[in-house]
Design a protein around this motif. Structure first.
Motif, mmCIF file in Angstrom:
data_model
loop_
_atom_site.group_PDB
_atom_site.id
_atom_site.type_symbol
_atom_site.label_atom_id
_atom_site.label_comp_id
_atom_site.label_asym_id
_atom_site.label_seq_id
_atom_site.Cartn_x
_atom_site.Cartn_y
_atom_site.Cartn_z
ATOM 1 N N SER A 190 -31.168 -11.396 -23.632
ATOM 2 C CA SER A 190 -30.268 -11.954 -22.621
ATOM 3 C C SER A 190 -30.987 -12.309 -21.330
ATOM 4 O O SER A 190 -30.624 -13.287 -20.674
ATOM 5 N N TYR A 191 -31.974 -11.525 -20.965
ATOM 6 C CA TYR A 191 -32.683 -11.831 -19.725
ATOM 7 C C TYR A 191 -34.070 -11.202 -19.747
ATOM 8 O O TYR A 191 -34.335 -10.246 -20.499
ATOM 9 N N PHE B 57 -26.089 -3.928 -21.681
ATOM 10 C CA PHE B 57 -27.422 -4.293 -22.137
ATOM 11 C C PHE B 57 -28.299 -3.057 -22.257
ATOM 12 O O PHE B 57 -28.112 -2.067 -21.548
ATOM 13 N N ASP C 5 -28.780 -7.723 -25.433
ATOM 14 C CA ASP C 5 -27.323 -7.642 -25.390
ATOM 15 C C ASP C 5 -26.819 -6.640 -26.430
ATOM 16 O O ASP C 5 -27.008 -6.834 -27.633
#
Length: 237
Positions: A82-83, A127, A147
């Protein structure tokens, strides 16, 4: 289709046993798949973090942040990632994939040097964030957020397929078992009808002659009992 009464308990026991096997197998499978897939995703995110930390350390040391940004942007295309953000040796975030900016929850808590963070970001979800040190942590750390919702979906999908298959097997087994029990019960019902017709003074509908021929031709206990009744009553087939 009617099942003989003394077979009904046996049939119920078989169904109960199959249900127990189905439930216990499903529980064991759910636990195993959940653990294995969770470990797989955590290990994958750790491998991604280490790959960034090991391969892009020169970009960080030389402060080539634009090139670093283009590198970490590629990793968010990996399913479940996700990041990504990178922290330098002074604890400053020098590159990240957040839009428009770093969430407050992360900005307030990313300098502890933990290997794993459990994040709950407002509007984004939950997360699991893993980290890897750059040059043994001296030049900073790479953070990769996976995620948990994606984890859960993959686990549910894997579990659902197997449970669905087990449910089909259970239904087919029940139908097949019921059919076999019916086949076993048919000659008993036929024998009972013949005995009742032969031994009663009242008129009752006799079983079909074709059914009686098959009954008396059997070599098992049912056939022996049918022949014995026929001999005792002096009646022909």
């Amino acid at each position: 289709m009617k099942i003989a009464r003394f077979y009904q308990k046996t049939l119920f026991g078989i169904f109960a046993l199959m249900g127990l096997i189905l439930v216990s197998t499903s529980v064991i499978y759910v636990h195993t798949v959940d653990r294995q897939l969770t470990d797989y995703f955590v290990n994958s995110s750790q491998a991604i973090a280490r790959a960034i930390a090991n391969s892009d350390s020169d970009l960080i040391v030389n402060q080539n942040y634009s090139a670093l940004q283009s590198v970490i942007d590629q990793y968010v295309d990996i399913p479940g990632v996700s990041y990504v953000f990178v922290v330098d040796g002074q604890g400053n975030i020098i590159a990240h994939t957040f839009v428009p900016g770093v969430p407050d929850e992360i900005a307030a808590d990313y300098k502890d040097g933990k290997d794993v963070y459990d994040r709950s970001l407002a509007g984004l979800g939950n997360f699991s964030e893993v980290t890897a040190g750059i040059i043994a942590g001296q030049a900073g750390r790479v953070h990769v957020g996976m995620d948990k919702g994606y984890f859960a979906l993959q686990v549910q999908t894997a579990i659902g397929r197997v449970v669905y298959l087990l449910a089909i097997i259970f239904v087919v087994s029940v139908l097949v078992t019921y059919g076999l029990m019916y086949q076993v019960s048919r000659p008993l019902h036929l024998l009972g009808s013949y005995a009742w017709h032969s031994l009663s003074d009242e008129k009752h509908s006799a079983p079909p002659s074709s059914g009686l021929k098959r009954l008396f031709g059997r070599i098992d206990e049912v056939g022996e009992l049918g022949r014995l009744i026929r001999k005792a009553t002096g009646r022909g087939a």
